[in-house]
Design a protein around this motif. Structure first.
Motif, PDB file in Angstrom:
ATOM      1  N   LEU A 136       9.278  -1.861  13.385  1.00  0.00           N
ATOM      2  CA  LEU A 136       8.913  -1.491  12.022  1.00  0.00           C
ATOM      3  C   LEU A 136       8.487  -2.727  11.246  1.00  0.00           C
ATOM      4  N   THR A 137       7.348  -2.623  10.546  1.00  0.00           N
ATOM      5  CA  THR A 137       6.843  -3.772   9.797  1.00  0.00           C
ATOM      6  C   THR A 137       6.851  -3.510   8.299  1.00  0.00           C
ATOM      7  N   THR A 138       6.611  -4.573   7.551  1.00  0.00           N
ATOM      8  CA  THR A 138       6.553  -4.501   6.095  1.00  0.00           C
ATOM      9  C   THR A 138       5.176  -4.926   5.617  1.00  0.00           C
ATOM     10  N   THR A 139       4.913  -4.715   4.348  1.00  0.00           N
ATOM     11  CA  THR A 139       3.631  -5.137   3.779  1.00  0.00           C
ATOM     12  C   THR A 139       3.480  -6.655   3.839  1.00  0.00           C
ATOM     13  N   ALA A 140       4.548  -7.370   3.588  1.00  0.00           N
ATOM     14  CA  ALA A 140       4.495  -8.832   3.650  1.00  0.00           C
ATOM     15  C   ALA A 140       4.144  -9.311   5.049  1.00  0.00           C
ATOM     16  N   ALA A 141       4.702  -8.671   6.060  1.00  0.00           N
ATOM     17  CA  ALA A 141       4.404  -9.046   7.440  1.00  0.00           C
ATOM     18  C   ALA A 141       2.952  -8.737   7.788  1.00  0.00           C
ATOM     19  N   LEU A 142       2.434  -7.628   7.264  1.00  0.00           N
ATOM     20  CA  LEU A 142       1.026  -7.287   7.491  1.00  0.00           C
ATOM     21  C   LEU A 142       0.117  -8.338   6.855  1.00  0.00           C
ATOM     22  N   ALA A 143       0.468  -8.770   5.665  1.00  0.00           N
ATOM     23  CA  ALA A 143      -0.342  -9.786   4.987  1.00  0.00           C
ATOM     24  C   ALA A 143      -0.377 -11.086   5.787  1.00  0.00           C
ATOM     25  N   ARG A 144       0.736 -11.439   6.408  1.00  0.00           N
ATOM     26  CA  ARG A 144       0.773 -12.662   7.215  1.00  0.00           C
ATOM     27  C   ARG A 144      -0.084 -12.532   8.475  1.00  0.00           C
ATOM     28  N   ARG A 145      -0.350 -11.314   8.874  1.00  0.00           N
ATOM     29  CA  ARG A 145      -1.156 -11.092  10.071  1.00  0.00           C
ATOM     30  C   ARG A 145      -2.654 -11.210   9.773  1.00  0.00           C
ATOM     31  N   ALA A 146      -3.035 -11.066   8.542  1.00  0.00           N
ATOM     32  CA  ALA A 146      -4.451 -11.000   8.179  1.00  0.00           C
ATOM     33  C   ALA A 146      -5.262 -12.238   8.568  1.00  0.00           C
ATOM     34  N   PRO A 147      -4.763 -13.455   8.391  1.00  0.00           N
ATOM     35  CA  PRO A 147      -5.601 -14.615   8.723  1.00  0.00           C
ATOM     36  C   PRO A 147      -5.968 -14.719  10.200  1.00  0.00           C
ATOM     37  N   GLU A 148      -5.168 -14.132  11.083  1.00  0.00           N
ATOM     38  CA  GLU A 148      -5.425 -14.266  12.515  1.00  0.00           C
ATOM     39  C   GLU A 148      -6.004 -13.000  13.139  1.00  0.00           C
ATOM     40  N   SER A 149      -6.217 -11.968  12.355  1.00  0.00           N
ATOM     41  CA  SER A 149      -6.746 -10.700  12.855  1.00  0.00           C
ATOM     42  C   SER A 149      -7.827 -10.177  11.912  1.00  0.00           C
ATOM     43  N   VAL A 150      -8.567  -9.194  12.384  1.00  0.00           N
ATOM     44  CA  VAL A 150      -9.515  -8.480  11.522  1.00  0.00           C
ATOM     45  C   VAL A 150      -8.772  -7.266  10.989  1.00  0.00           C
ATOM     46  N   PRO A 193      -1.154   0.162  -5.314  1.00  0.00           N
ATOM     47  CA  PRO A 193      -2.067  -0.887  -5.785  1.00  0.00           C
ATOM     48  C   PRO A 193      -1.583  -2.300  -5.472  1.00  0.00           C
ATOM     49  N   GLU A 194      -0.281  -2.539  -5.631  1.00  0.00           N
ATOM     50  CA  GLU A 194       0.238  -3.881  -5.357  1.00  0.00           C
ATOM     51  C   GLU A 194       0.132  -4.232  -3.868  1.00  0.00           C
ATOM     52  N   GLU A 195       0.229  -3.226  -3.008  1.00  0.00           N
ATOM     53  CA  GLU A 195       0.069  -3.458  -1.573  1.00  0.00           C
ATOM     54  C   GLU A 195      -1.392  -3.760  -1.238  1.00  0.00           C
ATOM     55  N   LEU A 196      -2.298  -3.014  -1.846  1.00  0.00           N
ATOM     56  CA  LEU A 196      -3.723  -3.276  -1.635  1.00  0.00           C
ATOM     57  C   LEU A 196      -4.086  -4.697  -2.077  1.00  0.00           C
ATOM     58  N   ASP A 197      -3.532  -5.103  -3.227  1.00  0.00           N
ATOM     59  CA  ASP A 197      -3.817  -6.446  -3.728  1.00  0.00           C
ATOM     60  C   ASP A 197      -3.264  -7.513  -2.785  1.00  0.00           C
ATOM     61  N   ALA A 198      -2.052  -7.292  -2.285  1.00  0.00           N
ATOM     62  CA  ALA A 198      -1.433  -8.274  -1.391  1.00  0.00           C
ATOM     63  C   ALA A 198      -2.210  -8.412  -0.093  1.00  0.00           C
ATOM     64  N   LEU A 199      -2.651  -7.292   0.452  1.00  0.00           N
ATOM     65  CA  LEU A 199      -3.393  -7.331   1.715  1.00  0.00           C
ATOM     66  C   LEU A 199      -4.781  -7.943   1.517  1.00  0.00           C
TER      67      LEU A 199
END
Length: 245
Positions: free
Chosen positions: A153-167, A204-210
């Motif tokens: 199970l993941t969180t929004t913060a963990a997803l955001a950390r994945r963004a720089p290394e993935s599309v 909205p806050e999740e969209l902004d974070a991602l």
């Protein structure tokens, strides 16, 4: 098409060797599918091995297959990952099943802010096991050489950390950019991550974070899809762009 069965461990069998189905898989083969001696079947380990063989003996707890041929397939690259928000009822499970049939390579359960379903520590273990069972059965039905992994199970913060290394592509009905208009190109070092929100949408806050982390917000079309269908639909678009289909 021959019946297909899955082994629980990596297999090193070669033509001429025998492999044995045991436990639930043997029961499924002997009692549910009623395989017969002399019947041609296929057997995989979910990790690239694909065996063709002939049933040599059948018993409720043990089915033996004599191997006639073997091929080994490399893991798909780039990988397509579905981040599926937890949803009420069986909507998230329907998404998991369909995405597996359509070729997803990894599935990540996501505790989104608006998820009605909530997994505590105990539920997270059971929920992940339940999703893994759905994935295994769907992969077997689809005759997949590689069975998708089910992550923790993941969180929004963990997803955001994945963004720089993935599309990372966040499916959002209000986005101006269409998924079909993106130039999705193969890159063996970067996963393509499709993020699907719950019934109430992504907060909205999740969209902004991602988005701040480098994710791109995209939409599928002019309609708003259910959480159970958005992921599989996006997977079809990306698979076509990558030349998988």
């Amino acid at each position: 098409m021959a019946l297909h069965f899955l082994l629980d461990q990596p297999v090193g069998a070669a033509p001429g060797d025998a492999v044995t189905l045991t436990g639930a898989e043997a029961h499924h083969a002997s009692t549910v599918r009623r395989v017969r001696i002399g019947e041609e079947v296929t057997v995989g380990d979910g990790r690239g091995a694909w065996l063709t063989g002939t049933v040599e003996s059948v018993a409720p707890r043990e089915v033996i297959v004599r191997i006639d041929g073997r091929t080994d397939a490399a893991a798909p690259s780039p990988r397509i990952v579905l981040v599926q928000a937890l949803a009420k009822g069986d909507r998230d499970e329907l998404a998991v099943q369909a995405a597996t049939e359509l070729g997803v390579d990894e599935i990540v359960p996501w505790q989104a802010a608006r998820s009605v379903s909530r997994w505590d520590a105990a539920k997270a273990v059971k929920g992940r096991a339940r999703w893994a069972t759905i994935v295994r059965e769907a992969a077997k039905q689809a005759h997949r050489v590689w069975v998708p992994a089910v992550a923790e199970l993941t969180t929004t913060a963990a997803l955001a950390r994945r963004a720089p290394e993935s599309v990372v592509l966040v499916l959002e009905p209000t986005a101006t950019e269409r998924l079909s208009a993106l130039a999705v190109e193969p890159d063996e070092e970067r996963d393509i991550v499709l993020v699907v929100g719950p019934e109430g949408g992504i907060a909205p806050e999740e969209l902004d974070a991602l988005a701040s982390a480098g994710a791109r917000l995209v939409r599928l079309g002019d309609t708003v899809l259910r959480t159970s269908t958005a992921g599989p639909a996006a997977l079809a678009v990306v698979s076509t762009a990558l030349g998988r289909w």
